[in-house]
Design a protein around this motif. Structure first.
Motif, mmCIF file in Angstrom:
data_model
loop_
_atom_site.group_PDB
_atom_site.id
_atom_site.type_symbol
_atom_site.label_atom_id
_atom_site.label_comp_id
_atom_site.label_asym_id
_atom_site.label_seq_id
_atom_site.Cartn_x
_atom_site.Cartn_y
_atom_site.Cartn_z
ATOM 1 N N VAL A 37 -1.018 53.565 61.185
ATOM 2 C CA VAL A 37 -0.674 54.529 62.233
ATOM 3 C C VAL A 37 -1.577 54.334 63.448
ATOM 4 O O VAL A 37 -1.098 54.305 64.598
ATOM 5 N N VAL A 38 -2.872 54.178 63.213
ATOM 6 C CA VAL A 38 -3.828 54.031 64.320
ATOM 7 C C VAL A 38 -3.558 52.760 65.115
ATOM 8 O O VAL A 38 -3.489 52.776 66.353
ATOM 9 N N VAL A 39 -3.402 51.648 64.419
ATOM 10 C CA VAL A 39 -3.234 50.354 65.082
ATOM 11 C C VAL A 39 -1.938 50.311 65.886
ATOM 12 O O VAL A 39 -1.930 49.887 67.052
ATOM 13 N N THR A 40 -0.839 50.737 65.297
ATOM 14 C CA THR A 40 0.441 50.686 66.014
ATOM 15 C C THR A 40 0.482 51.666 67.178
ATOM 16 O O THR A 40 1.109 51.387 68.206
ATOM 17 N N PHE A 41 -0.207 52.798 67.043
ATOM 18 C CA PHE A 41 -0.252 53.752 68.154
ATOM 19 C C PHE A 41 -0.995 53.166 69.345
ATOM 20 O O PHE A 41 -0.494 53.190 70.480
ATOM 21 N N PHE A 42 -2.206 52.625 69.098
ATOM 22 C CA PHE A 42 -2.965 52.028 70.193
ATOM 23 C C PHE A 42 -2.215 50.847 70.802
ATOM 24 O O PHE A 42 -2.183 50.669 72.021
ATOM 25 N N SER A 43 -1.606 50.022 69.951
ATOM 26 C CA SER A 43 -0.861 48.876 70.455
ATOM 27 C C SER A 43 0.343 49.326 71.276
ATOM 28 O O SER A 43 0.658 48.720 72.309
ATOM 29 N N GLY A 44 1.019 50.386 70.838
ATOM 30 C CA GLY A 44 2.143 50.902 71.613
ATOM 31 C C GLY A 44 1.727 51.375 72.989
ATOM 32 O O GLY A 44 2.416 51.121 73.989
ATOM 33 N N ILE A 45 0.588 52.066 73.048
ATOM 34 C CA ILE A 45 0.067 52.523 74.348
ATOM 35 C C ILE A 45 -0.239 51.334 75.242
ATOM 36 O O ILE A 45 0.124 51.313 76.436
ATOM 37 N N VAL A 46 -0.899 50.322 74.690
ATOM 38 C CA VAL A 46 -1.259 49.135 75.479
ATOM 39 C C VAL A 46 0.003 48.391 75.922
ATOM 40 O O VAL A 46 0.094 47.933 77.073
ATOM 41 N N HIS A 47 0.978 48.250 75.030
ATOM 42 C CA HIS A 47 2.235 47.600 75.407
ATOM 43 C C HIS A 47 2.905 48.338 76.571
ATOM 44 O O HIS A 47 3.330 47.710 77.557
ATOM 45 N N SER A 48 3.021 49.647 76.439
ATOM 46 C CA SER A 48 3.697 50.425 77.478
ATOM 47 C C SER A 48 2.963 50.339 78.810
ATOM 48 O O SER A 48 3.578 50.177 79.873
ATOM 49 N N TYR A 49 1.653 50.432 78.770
ATOM 50 C CA TYR A 49 0.846 50.345 79.993
ATOM 51 C C TYR A 49 0.977 48.956 80.624
ATOM 52 O O TYR A 49 1.067 48.821 81.850
ATOM 53 N N SER A 50 1.005 47.932 79.788
ATOM 54 C CA SER A 50 1.000 46.553 80.291
ATOM 55 C C SER A 50 2.302 46.164 80.970
ATOM 56 O O SER A 50 2.327 45.219 81.766
ATOM 57 N N ARG A 51 3.389 46.849 80.667
ATOM 58 C CA ARG A 51 4.661 46.481 81.281
ATOM 59 C C ARG A 51 4.611 46.613 82.799
ATOM 60 O O ARG A 51 5.247 45.831 83.515
ATOM 61 N N ARG A 52 3.848 47.565 83.300
ATOM 62 C CA ARG A 52 3.650 47.679 84.750
ATOM 63 C C ARG A 52 2.430 46.891 85.195
ATOM 64 O O ARG A 52 2.467 46.194 86.203
ATOM 65 N N TYR A 53 1.365 47.007 84.422
ATOM 66 C CA TYR A 53 0.104 46.384 84.838
ATOM 67 C C TYR A 53 0.229 44.861 84.926
ATOM 68 O O TYR A 53 -0.297 44.250 85.853
ATOM 69 N N MET A 54 0.910 44.249 83.962
ATOM 70 C CA MET A 54 1.007 42.795 83.912
ATOM 71 C C MET A 54 2.267 42.264 84.601
ATOM 72 O O MET A 54 2.488 41.047 84.610
ATOM 73 N N ASP A 55 3.077 43.143 85.174
ATOM 74 C CA ASP A 55 4.307 42.704 85.826
ATOM 75 C C ASP A 55 3.973 41.760 86.981
ATOM 76 O O ASP A 55 3.151 42.081 87.843
ATOM 77 N N GLY A 56 4.608 40.599 87.001
ATOM 78 C CA GLY A 56 4.308 39.600 88.018
ATOM 79 C C GLY A 56 3.345 38.535 87.561
ATOM 80 O O GLY A 56 3.185 37.514 88.236
ATOM 81 N N ASP A 57 2.661 38.776 86.422
ATOM 82 C CA ASP A 57 1.754 37.765 85.878
ATOM 83 C C ASP A 57 2.572 36.577 85.382
ATOM 84 O O ASP A 57 3.573 36.747 84.686
ATOM 85 N N ARG A 58 2.151 35.388 85.729
ATOM 86 C CA ARG A 58 2.945 34.207 85.371
ATOM 87 C C ARG A 58 2.957 33.950 83.876
ATOM 88 O O ARG A 58 3.836 33.260 83.353
ATOM 89 N N TYR A 59 1.974 34.519 83.172
ATOM 90 C CA TYR A 59 1.901 34.321 81.722
ATOM 91 C C TYR A 59 2.225 35.621 80.967
ATOM 92 O O TYR A 59 1.701 35.863 79.887
ATOM 93 N N ILE A 60 3.092 36.442 81.524
ATOM 94 C CA ILE A 60 3.334 37.762 80.943
ATOM 95 C C ILE A 60 3.928 37.667 79.539
ATOM 96 O O ILE A 60 3.538 38.432 78.636
ATOM 97 N N ASP A 61 4.838 36.727 79.316
ATOM 98 C CA ASP A 61 5.423 36.594 77.984
ATOM 99 C C ASP A 61 4.366 36.204 76.960
ATOM 100 O O ASP A 61 4.353 36.713 75.830
ATOM 101 N N ARG A 62 3.508 35.293 77.376
ATOM 102 C CA ARG A 62 2.435 34.862 76.480
ATOM 103 C C ARG A 62 1.496 36.020 76.171
ATOM 104 O O ARG A 62 1.049 36.186 75.031
ATOM 105 N N PHE A 63 1.201 36.847 77.181
ATOM 106 C CA PHE A 63 0.313 37.992 76.966
ATOM 107 C C PHE A 63 0.907 38.953 75.942
ATOM 108 O O PHE A 63 0.239 39.372 74.994
ATOM 109 N N PHE A 64 2.179 39.311 76.129
ATOM 110 C CA PHE A 64 2.802 40.238 75.197
ATOM 111 C C PHE A 64 2.934 39.624 73.802
ATOM 112 O O PHE A 64 2.822 40.328 72.790
ATOM 113 N N GLY A 65 3.161 38.323 73.757
ATOM 114 C CA GLY A 65 3.218 37.665 72.464
ATOM 115 C C GLY A 65 1.898 37.743 71.723
ATOM 116 O O GLY A 65 1.853 37.983 70.501
#
Length: 502
Positions: free
Chosen positions: A71-99
């Motif tokens: 529960v803890v790990v997936t919650f923190f990861s979900g928050i980071v994923h959601s935040y990163s969709r805007r924060y990392m938008d435009g990054d040339r390696y965005i797919d690699r980052f999310f992977g």
């Protein structure tokens, strides 16, 4: 430098931002992680309702620790994923980052569920390599690549230590699973058991960045902010999970447990002291993490492994928020002469702090069952109570003891916040203790030794020194702390131009 816009066709003209990514990888990985979170909540609910103890024989074993950490790990990861969709938008390696972030999440999920020793070690190694790759994500920065290489060396060393610790136990017990190894641990010779405990402990403190292995953490500031949030809220907590999983090995010797307490306390105190001399927001948060990981490891040494898990959950929530909101705290201001952001209130404030500490200690012991009537057992639980009270008191005063607040508000606010925080922590501690009741030796208070009394004296002395402002009067101390908190020189961005996209 001229502020005039560059003429059309000028090769030095500033380029426009890259267009938003149209890739489905960020969206799919984000929704997948949140689906895993909901599934983890379901597993936790089933664990509370019907108990735990299922899995794949010889490979995976789902117990209370697994259910909580999923529960803890997936919650923190979900928050980071959601935040990163805007924060990392435009990054040339965005797919690699999310992977990488998604892979890190899956690997940690496997780690906390692994029963086969080889699966556990492989997940431990993969977790470190994934985080090192995230630290060096910005490949166009030599400093980021250097930070990634540095972290990778530390994590490889941690994995080798873990292999060196577990291999003799597997050989001696003829068991390839963690449950089988722990069940047969009594048959292991004392010398081998102590050596194995030492290797597990060293692997844990390398991953949790305790002194003297804190260099990789303070050198990782080139990582994207979402990766830093995941690192400080999740990755560094792996040391506490490792010690909790192998609690019977760690808690077998009182002297060894006392050493764990001393190492944790030293990192906690020095990390908090290093925090006082930092000016960079990320370095402040890094020093804070070092201190909090010291507290977590010290709780393991006191025999309260469930308290360490509760601590890492609360620290993860707090640190994830601070990192993801760190950009909002950066300001360009003129230094003030008012004394480091707060006003000293002298001995009246100290007296209120003392009364609050006593009240908080009594509240914590009462809520956690350490105070039966008027009888108090003199064991490591007393040290745990003192640590909880002092750390909560320090945090509350840092938040509320601001010059912009009226004195009356500070005098009333600090005790109120401390008592509420301690009460909340005690409730979470009891809940985690209940969930981990099937995990071996998650709450085994130890006898008091000379090291415990030394730690109490050090914590009390450090609190008084900071409270009365003595730490500001020594230039030698300031320089020593500043030097101790320096990152590797190859990872430091020294030129403003280094921040430009290439």
């Amino acid at each position: 430098m001229s502020s005039k816009p560059s003429p059309p066709g000028d090769a030095t003209a500033q380029r426009s931002e890259r267009p938003p990514s149209s890739s489905l990888v960020p969206r799919v990985s984000t929704w997948t992680v949140w689906a895993l979170f909901l599934a983890s909540v379901g597993v936790l609910a089933v664990a509370v309702w019907r108990g735990v103890g299922w899995g794949v024989a010889g490979i995976l074993h789902i117990d209370g620790l697994t259910a909580v950490m999923w529960v803890v790990v997936t919650f923190f990861s979900g928050i980071v994923h959601s935040y990163s969709r805007r924060y990392m938008d435009g990054d040339r390696y965005i797919d690699r980052f999310f992977g990488k972030v998604f892979a890190f999440t899956v690997v940690v999920g496997v780690l906390v569920a692994a029963d086969h020793v080889a699966v556990f070690v492989a997940a431990w190694l993969a977790m470190g390599l994934a985080m090192a790759s995230l630290i060096g994500h910005v490949r166009d920065w030599e400093q980021a690549r250097a930070a990634g290489r540095l972290a990778r060396r530390y994590f490889l060393g941690s994995s080798l230590l873990l292999v060196g610790a577990l291999a003799p136990l597997v050989w001696m017990t003829d068991a390839t699973t963690i449950t089988g190894l722990l069940a047969a641990f009594d048959t292991v010779p004392r010398t081998v058991a102590i050596a194995a405990a030492g290797g597990i402990f060293l692997a844990a403190i390398v991953q949790s960045a305790l002194l003297p292995f804190h260099g990789w953490l303070l050198s990782s500031m080139t990582a994207p902010t979402p990766a830093s949030a995941l690192m400080h809220a999740g990755f560094v907590n792996a040391g506490g999970v490792l010690l909790t999983r192998f609690a019977p090995v760690i808690a077998d010797e009182l002297v060894f447990m006392s050493v764990v307490v001393l190492v944790g306390a030293t990192s906690a105190l020095l990390g908090q002291a290093m925090l006082l001399v930092q000016t960079d927001i990320k370095q402040k948060l890094g020093s804070s993490t070092l201190a909090q990981m010291g507290f977590m490891i010290m709780q393991c040494g006191l025999g309260f492994f469930a308290a360490a898990i509760a601590h890492l959950i609360l620290h993860g929530c707090y640190k994830a928020y601070l990192f993801l909101a760190s950009g909002a705290t950066v300001e360009q201001t003129t230094p003030k002469k008012s004394g480091h952001g707060h006003t000293s209130l002298g001995f009246p404030s100290l007296a209120i702090s003392l009364l609050t500490a006593i009240g908080g200690g009594v509240l914590f012991m009462a809520l956690t069952g350490k105070l039966a009537g008027l009888t108090v057992t003199l064991d490591s639980g007393i040290v745990l109570t003192l640590v909880v009270v002092l750390t909560t008191l320090t945090a509350a005063r840092d938040i509320l003891h601001q010059a912009s607040l009226p004195t009356a508000v500070r005098f009333v606010g600090v005790p109120l916040v401390v008592l509420v925080a301690i009460g909340s922590y005690a409730v979470l501690f009891n809940a985690i203790s209940g969930m981990l009741s099937g995990v071996p030796m998650t709450q085994t208070p130890t006898e008091l030794t000379a090291i415990h009394y030394l730690v109490v004296a050090l914590f009390a002395g450090a609190y008084l020194a900071v409270e009365l402002g003595y730490h500001r009067s020594s230039e030698r101390l300031y320089v020593a702390l500043l030097n101790l908190s320096q990152p590797d020189s190859e990872t430091v961005l020294t030129n403003k131009e280094d921040y430009h996209d290439v």
